[in-house]
Write a protein that holds these residues in place. Structure first.
Motif, PDB file in Angstrom:
ATOM      1  N   GLN A 188       0.828  -1.198   0.000  1.00 37.19           N
ATOM      2  CA  GLN A 188       0.000   0.000   0.000  1.00 37.19           C
ATOM      3  C   GLN A 188       0.869   1.257   0.000  1.00 37.19           C
ATOM      4  OE1 GLN A 188      -2.797   0.369   3.206  1.00 37.19           O
ATOM      5  NE2 GLN A 188      -4.108   1.704   2.019  1.00 37.19           N
ATOM      6  N   LEU A 189       1.982   1.174   0.731  1.00 30.52           N
ATOM      7  CA  LEU A 189       2.872   2.327   0.800  1.00 30.52           C
ATOM      8  C   LEU A 189       3.676   2.487  -0.474  1.00 30.52           C
ATOM      9  CD1 LEU A 189       3.659   4.434   2.935  1.00 30.52           C
ATOM     10  CD2 LEU A 189       5.643   3.025   3.420  1.00 30.52           C
ATOM     11  N   HIS A 191       6.869  -4.986  15.123  1.00 30.22           N
ATOM     12  CA  HIS A 191       6.272  -3.691  15.422  1.00 30.22           C
ATOM     13  C   HIS A 191       6.880  -3.032  16.652  1.00 30.22           C
ATOM     14  CE1 HIS A 191       2.984  -5.307  12.788  1.00 30.22           C
ATOM     15  NE2 HIS A 191       3.276  -4.149  12.247  1.00 30.22           N
ATOM     16  N   ARG A 204      12.333  -8.146   8.553  1.00 31.10           N
ATOM     17  CA  ARG A 204      11.603  -8.135   7.300  1.00 31.10           C
ATOM     18  C   ARG A 204      12.503  -7.673   6.158  1.00 31.10           C
ATOM     19  NH1 ARG A 204       6.847  -4.644   9.559  1.00 31.10           N
ATOM     20  NH2 ARG A 204       8.641  -3.781  10.612  1.00 31.10           N
ATOM     21  N   THR A 251      19.466  -0.726   5.951  1.00 32.68           N
ATOM     22  CA  THR A 251      18.445  -0.087   5.138  1.00 32.68           C
ATOM     23  C   THR A 251      18.806   1.393   5.052  1.00 32.68           C
ATOM     24  OG1 THR A 251      16.900  -1.594   6.196  1.00 32.68           O
ATOM     25  CG2 THR A 251      15.958   0.145   4.850  1.00 32.68           C
ATOM     26  N   PHE A 262      17.752   5.325   4.460  1.00 33.04           N
ATOM     27  CA  PHE A 262      16.619   6.232   4.585  1.00 33.04           C
ATOM     28  C   PHE A 262      17.068   7.658   4.299  1.00 33.04           C
ATOM     29  CE2 PHE A 262      15.322   2.767   7.432  1.00 33.04           C
ATOM     30  CZ  PHE A 262      13.993   2.605   7.076  1.00 33.04           C
ATOM     31  N   SER A 263      16.075   8.524   4.044  1.00 37.80           N
ATOM     32  CA  SER A 263      16.338   9.962   3.984  1.00 37.80           C
ATOM     33  C   SER A 263      15.295  10.650   4.844  1.00 37.80           C
ATOM     34  CB  SER A 263      16.217  10.472   2.545  1.00 37.80           C
ATOM     35  OG  SER A 263      15.902  11.840   2.545  1.00 37.80           O
ATOM     36  N   ARG A 264      15.724  11.731   5.484  1.00 36.52           N
ATOM     37  CA  ARG A 264      14.782  12.514   6.295  1.00 36.52           C
ATOM     38  C   ARG A 264      13.603  13.001   5.504  1.00 36.52           C
ATOM     39  NH1 ARG A 264      16.935  15.394  11.343  1.00 36.52           N
ATOM     40  NH2 ARG A 264      14.979  16.495  11.372  1.00 36.52           N
ATOM     41  N   ALA A 265      13.802  13.160   4.192  1.00 37.97           N
ATOM     42  CA  ALA A 265      12.767  13.782   3.371  1.00 37.97           C
ATOM     43  C   ALA A 265      11.803  12.762   2.764  1.00 37.97           C
ATOM     44  CB  ALA A 265      13.431  14.593   2.261  1.00 37.97           C
ATOM     45  N   PHE A 266      11.910  11.497   3.135  1.00 36.93           N
ATOM     46  CA  PHE A 266      11.110  10.482   2.445  1.00 36.93           C
ATOM     47  C   PHE A 266      10.679   9.418   3.437  1.00 36.93           C
ATOM     48  CE2 PHE A 266      10.962   6.716  -0.542  1.00 36.93           C
ATOM     49  CZ  PHE A 266       9.836   7.153  -1.215  1.00 36.93           C
ATOM     50  N   SER A 267       9.432   8.947   3.314  1.00 40.74           N
ATOM     51  CA  SER A 267       8.941   8.013   4.315  1.00 40.74           C
ATOM     52  C   SER A 267       9.175   6.555   3.940  1.00 40.74           C
ATOM     53  CB  SER A 267       7.455   8.250   4.559  1.00 40.74           C
ATOM     54  OG  SER A 267       6.761   7.985   3.369  1.00 40.74           O
ATOM     55  N   GLY A 268       9.738   6.294   2.764  1.00 41.85           N
ATOM     56  CA  GLY A 268      10.001   4.902   2.399  1.00 41.85           C
ATOM     57  C   GLY A 268      11.485   4.580   2.452  1.00 41.85           C
ATOM     58  N   GLU A 269      11.825   3.379   1.952  1.00 41.96           N
ATOM     59  CA  GLU A 269      13.226   2.979   1.941  1.00 41.96           C
ATOM     60  C   GLU A 269      13.870   3.415   0.630  1.00 41.96           C
ATOM     61  OE1 GLU A 269      13.142  -1.232   2.357  1.00 41.96           O
ATOM     62  OE2 GLU A 269      12.318  -1.160   4.372  1.00 41.96           O
ATOM     63  N   GLU A 277      10.422  19.594   6.627  1.00 42.49           N
ATOM     64  CA  GLU A 277      10.816  18.253   7.068  1.00 42.49           C
ATOM     65  C   GLU A 277      10.958  18.193   8.574  1.00 42.49           C
ATOM     66  OE1 GLU A 277      11.584  18.860   3.244  1.00 42.49           O
ATOM     67  OE2 GLU A 277      13.529  19.037   4.226  1.00 42.49           O
ATOM     68  N   PHE A 337       1.998   6.233   6.466  1.00 38.33           N
ATOM     69  CA  PHE A 337       2.509   6.890   5.276  1.00 38.33           C
ATOM     70  C   PHE A 337       3.493   8.006   5.598  1.00 38.33           C
ATOM     71  CE2 PHE A 337      -0.807   4.462   3.473  1.00 38.33           C
ATOM     72  CZ  PHE A 337      -0.548   4.338   2.121  1.00 38.33           C
ATOM     73  N   GLY A 338       3.743   8.215   6.881  1.00 40.77           N
ATOM     74  CA  GLY A 338       4.708   9.240   7.237  1.00 40.77           C
ATOM     75  C   GLY A 338       4.138  10.646   7.203  1.00 40.77           C
ATOM     76  N   GLU A 341       4.968  -0.329   8.358  1.00 40.62           N
ATOM     77  CA  GLU A 341       5.694   0.915   8.607  1.00 40.62           C
ATOM     78  C   GLU A 341       5.377   1.522   9.969  1.00 40.62           C
ATOM     79  OE1 GLU A 341       8.012   1.939   6.527  1.00 40.62           O
ATOM     80  OE2 GLU A 341       7.534   0.163   5.356  1.00 40.62           O
ATOM     81  N   ILE A 342       4.529   0.861  10.743  1.00 38.62           N
ATOM     82  CA  ILE A 342       4.183   1.401  12.052  1.00 38.62           C
ATOM     83  C   ILE A 342       4.874   0.605  13.148  1.00 38.62           C
ATOM     84  CG2 ILE A 342       2.326   1.670  13.743  1.00 38.62           C
ATOM     85  CD1 ILE A 342       0.467   2.393  11.580  1.00 38.62           C
ATOM     86  N   TYR A 343       5.544   1.314  14.045  1.00 42.09           N
ATOM     87  CA  TYR A 343       6.059   0.705  15.253  1.00 42.09           C
ATOM     88  C   TYR A 343       5.146   1.102  16.404  1.00 42.09           C
ATOM     89  CZ  TYR A 343      10.470  -0.322  12.892  1.00 42.09           C
ATOM     90  OH  TYR A 343      11.436  -0.808  12.053  1.00 42.09           O
ATOM     91  N   ALA A 344       4.903   0.155  17.307  1.00 48.22           N
ATOM     92  CA  ALA A 344       4.032   0.436  18.452  1.00 48.22           C
ATOM     93  C   ALA A 344       4.800   0.160  19.727  1.00 48.22           C
ATOM     94  CB  ALA A 344       2.780  -0.429  18.373  1.00 48.22           C
ATOM     95  N   ASN A 357       6.096   6.353  13.158  1.00 44.87           N
ATOM     96  CA  ASN A 357       6.427   5.999  11.784  1.00 44.87           C
ATOM     97  C   ASN A 357       7.855   5.458  11.735  1.00 44.87           C
ATOM     98  OD1 ASN A 357       7.898   7.306   9.125  1.00 44.87           O
ATOM     99  ND2 ASN A 357       5.958   6.324   8.691  1.00 44.87           N
ATOM    100  N   ALA A 372      10.178   5.251   9.295  1.00 43.58           N
ATOM    101  CA  ALA A 372      11.238   6.087   8.708  1.00 43.58           C
ATOM    102  C   ALA A 372      11.584   7.246   9.638  1.00 43.58           C
ATOM    103  CB  ALA A 372      10.815   6.599   7.341  1.00 43.58           C
ATOM    104  N   THR A 391      15.295   8.085  10.861  1.00 47.51           N
ATOM    105  CA  THR A 391      16.015   9.265  10.368  1.00 47.51           C
ATOM    106  C   THR A 391      16.095  10.373  11.404  1.00 47.51           C
ATOM    107  OG1 THR A 391      13.990  10.103   9.363  1.00 47.51           O
ATOM    108  CG2 THR A 391      15.436   8.834   7.962  1.00 47.51           C
TER     109      THR A 391
END
Lengths: 379, 223
Positions: free
Chosen positions: A119-120, A194, A268, A279, A281-288, B4, B68-69, B88-91, B195, B197, B201
């Motif tokens: 979904q992401l 999680h 995962r 992995t 990452f970038s501060r500006a992006f929510s994915g890998e 950001e 989704f961040g 993408e969620i940590y709890a 989130n 990411a 980050t």
């Protein structure tokens, strides 16, 4: 065929890349490959599709559920479309370049296809660019791969790059030490994924104390390493932890400003990894933006590598600048246009004479037009 | 300060919000006065920290915003987390608020003669089709789910489904509608979610907030 079907739609997760983005993607790939090439990584190009049993062997087994299959009418055997290029490059290294001296440094770039998007990240086809370092167990090899990947992203202009380090073998080693059965492991995997401390405590049984302690190690590298150093780990897991500390020290020496975090329970996406994995990452992006790590190539040869995911990288970059285009009216002598291109202009030639060459220039997206007195703004 | 560097906290509307606000305030985050005005049409609120904003959305959407961040931190029940199972969620933290159960309920007269161990096929009205399907699949029971967004308790009496899966706290809503709780799927409590990411980050900042919320929870627990 109906009108809609003609206009329409690509299958989910696939798309057409238009100007100027298609050009930009090619440029980004070229820059990444040049960065890898300059440090001794030589490019290989495996095919898009190959026999299923070689594609999904060893390191490829983890992509089995993500691979499209077709039957080869010639050999009547099943073929798979690659969902990840790493296993292919590992196969090339072991099967075709077995005689090449080690450590062997290979790079690659190409498209991969996956059965399902998430979904992401709904993309089912995307570009990968990466490198593999085959035939060395040295911590310096792990560090080299991490530093190269982070540098490549920073040089492209990706803001705030950070690397999350993980040890996918640590938790299984603990499970084995505590003799947990498969059902107990399954119950723990979900709360661990999680970072759910209370879930781990509830499902953990004999492992609860040590796993909750591991969860506290998730975070900035220095704090994480000191938490890990204080844990009573079984010998196999302790060796992994010590190796991680060595790799961190080497990465620090080469890239002191890189943000490093540690996640000792991440699993995962690291199904085939056997050591320090990471992995990007970038501060500006929510994915890998990419991932990599240590694994065993076919025949048990030690290897480590990284793949950058170009869809993510392109999403975080500021995007292409359109080059300056100049409209060259029909009938202009060819050397004139050539001279402009030599100065760095992109020329767009008129095919028919037109009375309003400024208007024509604007219609075709040219900021300038070649007039009687040279290049003029199309205004 | 750039975009950001904003930190967005997603809070759920409704019942959980009243229990969550003392924790948020305890962690040192005070929203603008407008936040407590029940008639406000604002969805996004500033706080006493110039770089922190609070958004107020439905609890299912808290999970989506954080996954989704779009929001970095959030509070929502693990019923929602179980339903979506976003990777993408940590709890990391059980806040100990919003406690209830996710349960199967059925009409009282059916419950008298019913043995849940002998079910082979059930038809269930629920807001949680994924959790329900997974739960029954693990038991080898075919579950046919009818997705509703509220008022599940109506479904059995109107013939939409024979049973429901819903949150139960005191059980009084079930009772008022002639239903009886027959099986518990999970114990529910609200979690602090982050989130993935953002945690990777901005590790120092995010673990700092998690620790502050943990300290507030432990202090309340001790009191």
């Amino acid at each position: 065929m109906t009108d809609t079907a003609i206009r329409a739609l690509l299958p989910a997760g696939l798309r057409d890349l238009l100007p100027p983005d298609a050009d930009y993607e090619a440029e980004v790939v070229a820059r990444v490959m040049a960065h890898f090439g300059a440090q001794g990584y030589e490019r290989v190009k495996p095919p898009l599709i190959e026999f299923e049993d070689t594609l999904l062997d060893g390191a490829g087994a983890a992509t089995a559920a993500q691979s499209f299959r077709v039957m080869d009418p010639l050999s009547q055997r099943m073929m798979g479309v690659r969902a990840d290029m790493t296993p292919q490059v590992a196969r090339v290294a072991v099967a075709r370049l077995a005689q090449a001296p080690r450590p062997l440094r290979l790079s690659y770039a190409g498209e991969v296809l996956r059965v399902k998007g998430s979904q992401l990240r709904p993309e089912r086809q995307f570009g990968q660019a990466g490198l593999e370092l085959i035939g060395s167990t040295a911590p310096a090899a792990d560090a080299e791969v991490i530093v190269l990947a982070a540098e490549a992203l920073a040089e492209l202009g990706v803001p705030g790059v950070s690397v999350d380090l993980s040890l996918p073998t640590l938790v299984p080693a603990l499970f084995a030490e505590l003799r947990l059965d498969a059902a107990a492991r399954d119950c723990l995997r979900e709360p661990l994924d999680h970072k759910d401390a209370s879930g781990v405590a509830a499902a953990g049984g004999p492992a609860a104390a040590i796993l909750t302690a591991l969860l506290r190690a998730v975070g900035p590298v220095d704090a994480a390493l000191s938490v890990l150093a204080g844990l009573p780990l079984p010998p196999a897991a302790a060796a992994e932890r010590d190796r991680l500390a060595e790799v961190v020290a080497l990465v620090r020496a080469d890239a002191p400003d890189l943000t490093l975090t540690v996640d000792p329970v991440e699993n995962r996406g690291f199904e085939y990894h056997t050591g320090v994995s990471f992995t990007l990452f970038s501060r500006a992006f929510s994915g890998e933006l990419g991932r990599g790590g240590r694994y065993l190539a076919a025949g048990g040869e030690p290897a480590t590598g990284v793949s950058l995911f170009l869809d993510g990288v392109l999403a975080v970059l500021p995007g292409p600048k359109r080059p300056d285009r100049v409209y060259v009216p029909a009938g202009t002598p060819r050397p004139w246009a050539q001279a402009l291109r030599a100065q760095g202009w992109v020329t767009v030639a008129g095919l028919m004479p037109t009375a309003d060459s400024v208007g024509e220039a604007r219609r075709l997206g040219c900021g300038h037009v070649l007039g009687a007195d040279g290049v003029e703004p199309a205004e | 300060m750039t975009m950001e560097d904003k930190l967005v906290i997603a809070l759920p509307k409704g019942r959980i919000l009243d229990e969550a606000m003392p924790l948020v305030r305890g962690a040192g985050i005070e929203p603008e006065p407008e936040f407590d005005d029940p008639k406000t049409r604002l969805l996004r609120f500033t706080t006493n920290h110039p770089h922190i904003d609070i958004i107020r959305v439905r609890s299912f959407d808290v999970a989506t915003f954080v996954a989704f961040g779009a929001a970095h931190l959030g509070i929502c029940g693990n019923d929602v987390l179980m339903e979506f199972d976003y990777p993408e969620i940590y709890a990391p933290l059980d806040l100990g608020i919003g406690r209830c159960r996710l349960s199967v309920a059925e009409p009282v007269d059916l419950a008298e003669a019913d043995d849940p161990r002998r079910w082979s096929h059930v038809r269930i009205a629920t807001k949680y089709p994924e959790v329900t399907r997974r739960h029954f699949a693990a038991r080898g029971v075919q579950a046919e789910c009818v997705k509703l967004n509220g008022a599940m308790e109506l479904a059995p009496s109107l013939g939409l489904a024979t049973r429901i899966v819903d949150l139960v706290s005191s059980g009084s809503t079930l009772k008022a509608n002639g239903l009886k709780e027959v099986e518990v799927l999970a114990e529910i409590a609200s979690r602090l979610i982050v989130n993935r990411a953002a945690l990777k980050t901005r590790p120092g900042e995010m673990t700092g907030w998690i620790d502050r919320f943990r300290a507030v929870c432990e202090a309340r627990h001790a009191a």
